[in-house]
Design a protein around this motif. Structure first.
Motif, PDB file in Angstrom:
ATOM      1  N   PHE A   1       0.839  -1.207   0.000  1.00  0.00           N
ATOM      2  CA  PHE A   1       0.000   0.000   0.000  1.00  0.00           C
ATOM      3  C   PHE A   1       0.875   1.259   0.000  1.00  0.00           C
ATOM      4  O   PHE A   1       0.601   2.223  -0.724  1.00  0.00           O
ATOM      5  CB  PHE A   1      -0.947  -0.005   1.212  1.00  0.00           C
ATOM      6  N   ASP A   2       1.952   1.224   0.797  1.00  0.00           N
ATOM      7  CA  ASP A   2       2.856   2.385   0.877  1.00  0.00           C
ATOM      8  C   ASP A   2       3.534   2.648  -0.467  1.00  0.00           C
ATOM      9  O   ASP A   2       3.603   3.788  -0.934  1.00  0.00           O
ATOM     10  CB  ASP A   2       3.935   2.147   1.952  1.00  0.00           C
ATOM     11  N   GLU A   3       4.009   1.580  -1.101  1.00  0.00           N
ATOM     12  CA  GLU A   3       4.712   1.721  -2.387  1.00  0.00           C
ATOM     13  C   GLU A   3       3.763   2.245  -3.458  1.00  0.00           C
ATOM     14  O   GLU A   3       4.109   3.103  -4.263  1.00  0.00           O
ATOM     15  CB  GLU A   3       5.307   0.378  -2.805  1.00  0.00           C
ATOM     16  N   ALA A   4       2.531   1.745  -3.460  1.00  0.00           N
ATOM     17  CA  ALA A   4       1.554   2.198  -4.458  1.00  0.00           C
ATOM     18  C   ALA A   4       1.268   3.683  -4.285  1.00  0.00           C
ATOM     19  O   ALA A   4       1.234   4.444  -5.254  1.00  0.00           O
ATOM     20  CB  ALA A   4       0.263   1.400  -4.317  1.00  0.00           C
ATOM     21  N   LYS A   5       1.143   4.089  -3.016  1.00  0.00           N
ATOM     22  CA  LYS A   5       0.868   5.511  -2.742  1.00  0.00           C
ATOM     23  C   LYS A   5       2.053   6.366  -3.173  1.00  0.00           C
ATOM     24  O   LYS A   5       1.890   7.414  -3.798  1.00  0.00           O
ATOM     25  CB  LYS A   5       0.593   5.686  -1.240  1.00  0.00           C
ATOM     26  N   ARG A   6       3.268   5.860  -2.875  1.00  0.00           N
ATOM     27  CA  ARG A   6       4.487   6.608  -3.247  1.00  0.00           C
ATOM     28  C   ARG A   6       4.551   6.771  -4.765  1.00  0.00           C
ATOM     29  O   ARG A   6       4.913   7.811  -5.289  1.00  0.00           O
ATOM     30  CB  ARG A   6       5.732   5.854  -2.750  1.00  0.00           C
ATOM     31  N   LEU A   7       4.146   5.725  -5.485  1.00  0.00           N
ATOM     32  CA  LEU A   7       4.196   5.755  -6.951  1.00  0.00           C
ATOM     33  C   LEU A   7       2.980   6.445  -7.546  1.00  0.00           C
ATOM     34  O   LEU A   7       2.935   6.699  -8.756  1.00  0.00           O
ATOM     35  CB  LEU A   7       4.303   4.322  -7.490  1.00  0.00           C
ATOM     36  N   GLY A   8       1.958   6.692  -6.710  1.00  0.00           N
ATOM     37  CA  GLY A   8       0.742   7.319  -7.240  1.00  0.00           C
ATOM     38  C   GLY A   8      -0.036   6.387  -8.147  1.00  0.00           C
ATOM     39  O   GLY A   8      -0.626   6.794  -9.154  1.00  0.00           O
ATOM     40  N   ILE A   9      -0.034   5.093  -7.809  1.00  0.00           N
ATOM     41  CA  ILE A   9      -0.738   4.091  -8.628  1.00  0.00           C
ATOM     42  C   ILE A   9      -1.872   3.479  -7.807  1.00  0.00           C
ATOM     43  O   ILE A   9      -1.665   3.015  -6.674  1.00  0.00           O
ATOM     44  CB  ILE A   9       0.225   2.964  -9.068  1.00  0.00           C
ATOM     45  N   GLY A  10      -3.076   3.469  -8.385  1.00  0.00           N
ATOM     46  CA  GLY A  10      -4.196   2.777  -7.752  1.00  0.00           C
ATOM     47  C   GLY A  10      -4.110   1.298  -8.079  1.00  0.00           C
ATOM     48  O   GLY A  10      -3.423   0.899  -9.032  1.00  0.00           O
ATOM     49  N   PHE A  11      -4.769   0.463  -7.278  1.00  0.00           N
ATOM     50  CA  PHE A  11      -4.702  -0.967  -7.567  1.00  0.00           C
ATOM     51  C   PHE A  11      -5.926  -1.719  -7.070  1.00  0.00           C
ATOM     52  O   PHE A  11      -6.643  -1.243  -6.187  1.00  0.00           O
ATOM     53  CB  PHE A  11      -3.420  -1.590  -6.992  1.00  0.00           C
TER      54      PHE A  11
END
Ligand code: ING
Length: 303
Positions: free
Chosen positions: A81-91
């Motif tokens: 979740f942290d990495e996705a937020k850092r990358l600005g990617i929804g999943f």
């Protein structure tokens, strides 16, 4: 145009021995690949935090609880979740959900949708559970989703996210026309479907080719007949001797496959999905208001 760069993050096999940290590391690697290719949304498979455990029999219905997650994110998935937020990617993430609801412990085959800011947008709990609830000796492998999961209680919803109207379904749901139409009637423009599908089973005698044909047929038809994009993402490969099919695809509202996986491993497929491509079909051939005749369809919702 409302274009969204979508990634289908197909996962290769997850064995009984694979621990969550190693699994999450693979999900994060696919997320980073998606970031490098400019994706804004990534779709992960069904039950993507564990092996496909419904192939095994457990005497007790809670016998597979070690594969379930209570908190999402939990201690081992927070990294994703942290990495996705850092990358600005929804999943979109499929997992086995264990939850205390209405005063009792409940188990669902669940999928959640998280937006690019890391906020939970929606949750879907699998409605069409295939297979059987009791041990069936004649089968080469069991398919005990009805043993370990309850029928989902969320219904087929859609959410305004990623610049459009999006929805979720899981695996066997993709074989049922009603899945797509219930969301189509809510003006869905992109449906995310994770799946874990055995390449063969001991009963049907279907060839691998025929089963892959059915896999794509159902999603292509659902996309075209409801003027929506469909992203179908597999967990694939050989899990403890049992092979799951790949064949992840991104299907346009025309029903055409615009991206397809080539392997049965961890593989990212990407397509630039123009949500405005749904419009022509929704306002012409599949203009429900103009052409659909529900007064003749009553039998469809009969028990
Ligand atoms: N798996 C399979 C699916 O619906 C199946 C079960 C396979 C049903 C082949 C019919 C034919 O893709 C899950 N997990 O639903």
């Amino acid at each position: 145009t409302r274009r969204i760069k979508v990634g289908g993050a197909q996962m290769g096999p997850i064995t009984k021995a694979d621990g969550k940290p190693a699994i999450v590391a693979r999900l994060v690697a696919l997320l980073r690949q998606a970031g490098e290719r400019g994706c804004e949304l990534v779709v992960f498979p069904e039950l993507t935090l564990s092996t496909f455990f419904p192939r095994w029999y457990a005497p007790e219905r809670d016998g597979m609880d070690h594969y379930f997650d209570r908190a999402m994110p939990g201690p081992e998935t927070q990294l994703l979740f942290d990495e996705a937020k850092r990358l600005g990617i929804g999943f979109c993430l499929g997992y086995a959900e264990l939850v205390e609801e209405e005063g009792r412990l409940r188990r669902f085959n669940t999928s959640i949708l998280v937006d690019r800011a890391g906020a939970l947008v929606g949750k879907y709990r699998k409605i069409h559970l295939p297979g059987h609830a009791e041990y069936e000796p004649q089968r080469s492998h069991q398919h005990l989703e009805k043993r370990y999961f309850e029928v989902g209680n969320t219904g087929f919803q859609v959410w305004e996210a990623f610049g459009g109207t999006v929805g979720m379904a899981i695996c066997n749901d993709r074989r049922w026309v009603e899945t797509y139409r219930v969301m189509g009637l809510q003006n869905v423009e992109l449906i995310m479907i994770g799946y874990n599908t055995p390449v063969s089973d001991s009963l049907s005698g279907e060839t691998e080719t025929l089963r892959m044909f059915h896999n794509h047929l159902t999603m292509q038809a659902g996309a075209y007949q409801n003027s929506t994009w469909v992203v179908g993402v597999a967990k694939a490969g050989v899990e403890d001797g049992h092979r799951l099919m790949g064949g992840s695809v991104i299907v346009a509202p025309t029903g055409e496959i615009v991206a397809a996986a080539e392997t049965e491993g961890d593989e990212l497929i990407v397509a630039d999905c123009d949500l405005d491509r749904c419009e022509y079909y929704k306002s012409h051939i599949f203009n429900f208001a103009a052409h659909r005749r529900p007064e003749f369809y009553g039998r469809i919702t009969a028990q």
